[in-house]
Design an enzyme around this catalytic site. Sequence first.
Site, PDB file in Angstrom:
ATOM      1  N   GLU A  58      17.201   0.061   6.233  1.00 22.90           N
ATOM      2  CA  GLU A  58      16.716   1.436   6.295  1.00 22.90           C
ATOM      3  C   GLU A  58      15.244   1.391   5.904  1.00 22.90           C
ATOM      4  OE1 GLU A  58      18.093   0.060   3.695  1.00 22.90           O
ATOM      5  OE2 GLU A  58      16.570   0.522   2.186  1.00 22.90           O
TER       6      GLU A  58
ATOM      7  N   SER B 148       2.413  -2.725  -8.090  1.00 19.27           N
ATOM      8  CA  SER B 148       3.462  -3.120  -7.147  1.00 19.27           C
ATOM      9  C   SER B 148       2.983  -3.369  -5.722  1.00 19.27           C
ATOM     10  CB  SER B 148       4.572  -2.065  -7.135  1.00 19.27           C
ATOM     11  OG  SER B 148       4.040  -0.779  -6.896  1.00 19.27           O
TER      12      SER B 148
ATOM     13  N   LYS C 286       8.035  -5.919  -2.206  1.00 21.39           N
ATOM     14  CA  LYS C 286       9.247  -5.821  -1.387  1.00 21.39           C
ATOM     15  C   LYS C 286       9.643  -7.154  -0.743  1.00 21.39           C
ATOM     16  CE  LYS C 286       9.609  -0.949  -0.436  1.00 21.39           C
ATOM     17  NZ  LYS C 286       8.455  -0.325  -1.114  1.00 21.39           N
TER      18      LYS C 286
HETATM   19  C1  LIG Z   1       8.488   0.780  -1.984  1.00 20.87           C
HETATM   20  C2  LIG Z   1       7.465   0.717  -3.019  1.00 20.87           C
HETATM   21  C3  LIG Z   1       7.694   1.201  -4.329  1.00 20.87           C
HETATM   22  C4  LIG Z   1       8.938   1.927  -4.742  1.00 20.87           C
HETATM   23  O1  LIG Z   1      10.109   1.202  -4.717  1.00 20.87           O
HETATM   24  P1  LIG Z   1      10.791   0.621  -6.024  1.00 20.87           P
HETATM   25  O2  LIG Z   1      12.115   0.182  -5.549  1.00 20.87           O
HETATM   26  O3  LIG Z   1      10.874   1.744  -7.032  1.00 20.87           O
HETATM   27  O4  LIG Z   1       9.950  -0.481  -6.528  1.00 20.87           O
HETATM   28  C5  LIG Z   1       6.699   1.026  -5.283  1.00 20.87           C
HETATM   29  N1  LIG Z   1       5.529   0.448  -4.968  1.00 20.87           N
HETATM   30  C6  LIG Z   1       5.266  -0.008  -3.719  1.00 20.87           C
HETATM   31  C7  LIG Z   1       3.947  -0.626  -3.462  1.00 20.87           C
HETATM   32  C8  LIG Z   1       6.217   0.108  -2.711  1.00 20.87           C
HETATM   33  O5  LIG Z   1       5.938  -0.350  -1.486  1.00 20.87           O
END
Ligand SMILES: *Cc1c(COP(=O)(O)O)cnc(C)c1O
Length: 412
Positions: A112, A379, A90
Site C-alpha cells: 500500500e 528519517s 523505509k
Molecule cells: C513514511 C515516513 C515517515 C512516517 O512513517 P513511520 O512509520 O512513522 O516512520 C517518517 N519520515 C519519513 C521520511 C517517511 O518517509
Amino acid sequence: MKTLPDRAGHFGIYGGRYVPETLVKALEELTRSYKLLKKDRKFQEELRAYLEDYAGRPTPVYEAKNLTRHFGRARIFLKREDLCHTGAHKINNTLAQGLLAKKLGKRRIVAETGAGQHGVASATAACVFGLECVVYMGEEDIERQALNVYKMKLLGAEVIPVHSGSRTLKDATNEAIRDWVANVETTHYLLGSVVGPHPYPAMVRDFQSIIGKETKSFFLKNWKRLPDYLIACVGGGSNSIGFFYPFLKERKVKLVGIEAAGQGLNTKRHAASLTKGSAGILHGMKSYLLQNRDGQVEPAHSISAGLDYPSVGPEHSYLKDSGRVKYETVTDREALEGFKLLTELEGIMPALEPSHALGFLKRWIRKTKRNEIVALCLSGRGDKDIPAVRKAFEKGISGSDPGKRKRNREKV
Ligand SMILES: *Cc1c(COP(=O)(O)O)cnc(C)c1O
C-alpha cells in the site's frame, strides 16, 4: 521489562490480529517463517550486506553544531536516515521484507502507499530481488503524487488506483490486504510501517531497530555515554520505534515521539492519534485511532504525507499508556519552521515528517542543559517535499520566506 509482543501479538491490550479467517493461515505462516529467519545466520548476513552495500548503512550520526549554537542548550545530534538510498528509512524494511519474500518462495509483492514513498521503496526492493510488484494507491494520492507514481512505473511496478472510501492510504491498505487474501500462495504483503495484524508490528520494528542499534554504538564508542533524549516523528511509527527500541530498557534515556498536529488539535485537521484518539480497531490491529462517537474512522491531516495516518503502531499505544515514551504534537506551521531552520543552519533539507521533530526542538530545547545530549532521527530528506514547502511559503503559512534571511544577511 517484558519483551513484547506476547505470542498472540499483543502489546498490553493493543495489537493482536483482527482479520478475516482467510488471512489467519497466511499470518501464521509468516509468523513462523519470520521466527526462523530471525535466528538464521545466513539470512541476517545477506540482509546485512544489502543494507550496507546497497542502502548505504551504517548511516552517520552528525553533530549539528550550528543548530546547537543557535539554541545554546543541549548538544544536538542527527541520525542521518536521509542519506539512505531512496531518501528515507523505509528502504531498511523493504529490503528486509523483499529478501524474506524471496526466501519464502513468493514471486510477487503487494504494497500500500499513501504519498508513494513506501511504494517507491517497495518497487526498488522488488527490482533487487527480481519480484513482481503491485502497489495500491488511492486515486486522490495518485493525483497529488504524480512524480512518485512515475518513479514506481520506471522501477517496473504496477500502480493500481483505489476508488473506494476517501481514496487515500486507508483505502489502499484495505485493497492490498484483499489482494493478499486472494493470492496468498504466490504473494507477500509488504506492509510499510509498524501497523497491521501480528506479526507486522514486531517484524517491521525489528527491521527498523538497526537505526537505534547504530545510534547506541555510536554514542558508546565515541562519547562513552548514551544520549539524554531521543526524539523522532511518529506516523505509523516505524522510524521512531526503530530508533527507540534498543533504548527502551535504558531508563535514563528519555524518549519523545512527535505526532502531527496539522492545523491544530482544536480543529479536525490533524493526525495526532495518540494524543487525541482512543482505542479502536483498524487494519487488523487494536490501537489508538481517530474515530467519531460511532467508531467511524476520522480522516487524518498533516502537511507531511508520511504522518497522515489516522492510527499508529500498537506498540506506541502501549508505550504511551505505560509512560515510557512521551508523545508531543507539532503543527504544520511549526514543522515548516523546523524545515527552514535545519536548511539554513546546516544545509540539510529534511523531509517534512522529521521537520516535526525539529519544530519541537524549537519549542522545547530551552528546558535542556548544555551538558546534555539530544539525538534526533532525521528519517528522510526533503527533495520529495519541495513543491509542498514552496506552496506553503508562497502562501505565507510560516511567516517569512526562506530566502529572506540570507538576503538580509547580504545587506549587512
Ligand atoms: C513514511 C515516513 C515517515 C512516517 O512513517 P513511520 O512509520 O512513522 O516512520 C517518517 N519520515 C519519513 C521520511 C517517511 O518517509
